[in-house]
Design a protein around this motif. Structure first.
Motif, PDB file in Angstrom:
ATOM      1  N   SER A  50       0.812  -1.220   0.000  1.00 26.58           N
ATOM      2  CA  SER A  50       0.000   0.000   0.000  1.00 26.58           C
ATOM      3  C   SER A  50       0.840   1.263   0.000  1.00 26.58           C
ATOM      4  O   SER A  50       0.397   2.315  -0.437  1.00 26.58           O
ATOM      5  CB  SER A  50      -0.933   0.002   1.218  1.00 26.58           C
ATOM      6  N   SER A  51       2.045   1.212   0.534  1.00 29.35           N
ATOM      7  CA  SER A  51       2.972   2.336   0.574  1.00 29.35           C
ATOM      8  C   SER A  51       2.322   3.631   1.054  1.00 29.35           C
ATOM      9  O   SER A  51       2.292   4.626   0.340  1.00 29.35           O
ATOM     10  CB  SER A  51       3.591   2.564  -0.815  1.00 29.35           C
ATOM     11  N   PRO A  52       1.805   3.650   2.284  1.00 24.57           N
ATOM     12  CA  PRO A  52       1.206   4.884   2.798  1.00 24.57           C
ATOM     13  C   PRO A  52       2.210   6.026   2.885  1.00 24.57           C
ATOM     14  O   PRO A  52       1.847   7.190   2.693  1.00 24.57           O
ATOM     15  CB  PRO A  52       0.686   4.478   4.177  1.00 24.57           C
ATOM     16  N   PHE A  53       3.473   5.690   3.161  1.00 26.04           N
ATOM     17  CA  PHE A  53       4.486   6.746   3.243  1.00 26.04           C
ATOM     18  C   PHE A  53       4.594   7.490   1.912  1.00 26.04           C
ATOM     19  O   PHE A  53       4.649   8.719   1.878  1.00 26.04           O
ATOM     20  CB  PHE A  53       5.844   6.152   3.631  1.00 26.04           C
ATOM     21  N   MET A  54       4.626   6.749   0.808  1.00 24.15           N
ATOM     22  CA  MET A  54       4.767   7.399  -0.493  1.00 24.15           C
ATOM     23  C   MET A  54       3.536   8.210  -0.852  1.00 24.15           C
ATOM     24  O   MET A  54       3.640   9.250  -1.515  1.00 24.15           O
ATOM     25  CB  MET A  54       5.069   6.358  -1.577  1.00 24.15           C
ATOM     26  N   GLN A  55       2.361   7.787  -0.438  1.00 25.60           N
ATOM     27  CA  GLN A  55       1.163   8.578  -0.694  1.00 25.60           C
ATOM     28  C   GLN A  55       1.278   9.953  -0.041  1.00 25.60           C
ATOM     29  O   GLN A  55       0.942  10.982  -0.648  1.00 25.60           O
ATOM     30  CB  GLN A  55      -0.074   7.839  -0.181  1.00 25.60           C
ATOM     31  N   LEU A  56       1.773   9.971   1.194  1.00 21.41           N
ATOM     32  CA  LEU A  56       1.935  11.242   1.900  1.00 21.41           C
ATOM     33  C   LEU A  56       3.111  12.034   1.340  1.00 21.41           C
ATOM     34  O   LEU A  56       3.048  13.264   1.241  1.00 21.41           O
ATOM     35  CB  LEU A  56       2.129  10.976   3.394  1.00 21.41           C
ATOM     36  N   ALA A  57       4.179  11.327   0.972  1.00 22.04           N
ATOM     37  CA  ALA A  57       5.345  12.004   0.409  1.00 22.04           C
ATOM     38  C   ALA A  57       4.989  12.708  -0.899  1.00 22.04           C
ATOM     39  O   ALA A  57       5.457  13.816  -1.172  1.00 22.04           O
ATOM     40  CB  ALA A  57       6.475  11.008   0.190  1.00 22.04           C
ATOM     41  N   GLY A  95      -7.317 -11.368   9.819  1.00 22.93           N
ATOM     42  CA  GLY A  95      -6.230 -10.817  10.625  1.00 22.93           C
ATOM     43  C   GLY A  95      -5.799  -9.425  10.217  1.00 22.93           C
ATOM     44  O   GLY A  95      -4.944  -8.828  10.864  1.00 22.93           O
ATOM     45  N   ASP A  96      -6.377  -8.887   9.145  1.00 25.06           N
ATOM     46  CA  ASP A  96      -6.020  -7.543   8.719  1.00 25.06           C
ATOM     47  C   ASP A  96      -6.612  -6.509   9.671  1.00 25.06           C
ATOM     48  O   ASP A  96      -7.743  -6.651  10.143  1.00 25.06           O
ATOM     49  CB  ASP A  96      -6.513  -7.269   7.298  1.00 25.06           C
ATOM     50  N   VAL A  97      -5.854  -5.475   9.932  1.00 28.85           N
ATOM     51  CA  VAL A  97      -6.256  -4.401  10.843  1.00 28.85           C
ATOM     52  C   VAL A  97      -6.045  -3.073  10.129  1.00 28.85           C
ATOM     53  O   VAL A  97      -5.142  -2.936   9.304  1.00 28.85           O
ATOM     54  CB  VAL A  97      -5.419  -4.454  12.147  1.00 28.85           C
ATOM     55  N   ALA A  98      -6.882  -2.097  10.451  1.00 29.66           N
ATOM     56  CA  ALA A  98      -6.762  -0.775   9.831  1.00 29.66           C
ATOM     57  C   ALA A  98      -5.810   0.095  10.650  1.00 29.66           C
ATOM     58  O   ALA A  98      -5.920   0.174  11.881  1.00 29.66           O
ATOM     59  CB  ALA A  98      -8.130  -0.108   9.732  1.00 29.66           C
ATOM     60  N   TYR A  99      -4.884   0.738   9.963  1.00 31.03           N
ATOM     61  CA  TYR A  99      -3.937   1.651  10.592  1.00 31.03           C
ATOM     62  C   TYR A  99      -3.959   3.000   9.869  1.00 31.03           C
ATOM     63  O   TYR A  99      -4.496   3.121   8.762  1.00 31.03           O
ATOM     64  CB  TYR A  99      -2.517   1.081  10.553  1.00 31.03           C
ATOM     65  N   LYS A 100      -3.345   3.968  10.511  1.00 29.18           N
ATOM     66  CA  LYS A 100      -3.261   5.314   9.944  1.00 29.18           C
ATOM     67  C   LYS A 100      -1.823   5.790  10.025  1.00 29.18           C
ATOM     68  O   LYS A 100      -1.160   5.613  11.057  1.00 29.18           O
ATOM     69  CB  LYS A 100      -4.178   6.253  10.725  1.00 29.18           C
ATOM     70  N   MET A 101      -1.339   6.383   8.947  1.00 24.01           N
ATOM     71  CA  MET A 101      -0.030   7.029   8.962  1.00 24.01           C
ATOM     72  C   MET A 101      -0.243   8.525   8.766  1.00 24.01           C
ATOM     73  O   MET A 101      -1.077   8.939   7.946  1.00 24.01           O
ATOM     74  CB  MET A 101       0.877   6.476   7.861  1.00 24.01           C
ATOM     75  N   ALA A 102       0.495   9.329   9.508  1.00 26.42           N
ATOM     76  CA  ALA A 102       0.317  10.777   9.436  1.00 26.42           C
ATOM     77  C   ALA A 102       1.646  11.498   9.365  1.00 26.42           C
ATOM     78  O   ALA A 102       2.611  11.108  10.031  1.00 26.42           O
ATOM     79  CB  ALA A 102      -0.478  11.272  10.646  1.00 26.42           C
ATOM     80  N   PHE A 103       1.683  12.550   8.552  1.00 32.60           N
ATOM     81  CA  PHE A 103       2.777  13.527   8.542  1.00 32.60           C
ATOM     82  C   PHE A 103       2.276  14.759   9.285  1.00 32.60           C
ATOM     83  O   PHE A 103       1.193  15.284   8.966  1.00 32.60           O
ATOM     84  CB  PHE A 103       3.125  13.960   7.111  1.00 32.60           C
TER      85      PHE A 103
END
Length: 198
Positions: A50-57, A95-103
């Motif tokens: 999913s690359s959440p870091f790159m979405q925010l970057a 077993g999948d869980v929802a997480y959030k990444m934030a800048f």
């Protein structure tokens, strides 16, 4: 996000240290603004494809044209914050869980979410975060689910011994201050829990 030798040179979210012990630090963070994206995986640090870091970057314009209205570049800050998000959507794996990444967005530039150029990607949203008080434990090394869980358990026990109350429903937040290529022994990581009574 930090240099190769681990120096943290980016703007940090505004806060004051209220107390410090051998086991943890209590900080009061000022209201701030974040860019965030959700991802689903079997663990906070297992981000799959999913690359959440790159979405925010991409939103702030790291090594590319910023993906926001006006294509306005936004400075990188530290740390990158990961936390639990609302329940994973139907149809995700067992077993999948929802997480959030934030800048954190620079407080020197943005006071509220309304000040921030709108993301052009539907995967990124902008949110105001109210002032909050957190207990923090800092550690080095590679940030893995096991190390986060271990520090969270130690932090909860230390707070309990000292009579510090965690906020109702408080869940661990993981903060990383350095880019992935930083040697593990120079990395700065933190686990945070929201607390009350300060």
């Amino acid at each position: 996000m930090g240099s190769m030798i681990g120096k943290i040179s980016e703007e940090l979210p505004r806060h004051e240290v209220l107390a410090k012990t051998a086991a943890y630090e209590i900080r009061k963070y000022a209201p701030c603004v974040v860019a965030e994206t959700n991802y689903v995986s079997k663990g906070m640090m297992d981000q799959g494809g999913s690359s959440p870091f790159m979405q925010l970057a991409k939103f702030i314009g790291v090594m590319a044209t910023p993906e926001n209205e006006g294509a306005a570049p936004i400075a990188m800050t530290a740390p990158v914050l990961m936390s639990h998000a609302p329940a994973a959507p139907p149809g995700t794996g067992d077993g999948d869980v929802a997480y959030k990444m934030a800048f954190f967005l620079p407080a020197s530039r943005f006071s509220t979410a309304a000040d921030v150029p709108a993301p052009t990607s539907p995967q990124v949203s902008i949110a105001d975060v109210p002032a909050r008080t957190v207990a923090v434990v800092r550690f080095s090394g590679t940030m893995k689910a096991a190390s986060i869980g271990e520090r969270e358990a130690r932090l909860r026990e230390a707070l309990k011994v000292d009579g510090v109350q965690t906020a109702e429903g408080a869940e661990a937040m993981a903060a990383g201050y350095n880019p992935p290529w930083t040697p593990p022994w120079w990395k700065t990581n933190e686990v945070m829990l929201e607390v009350t009574g300060y």
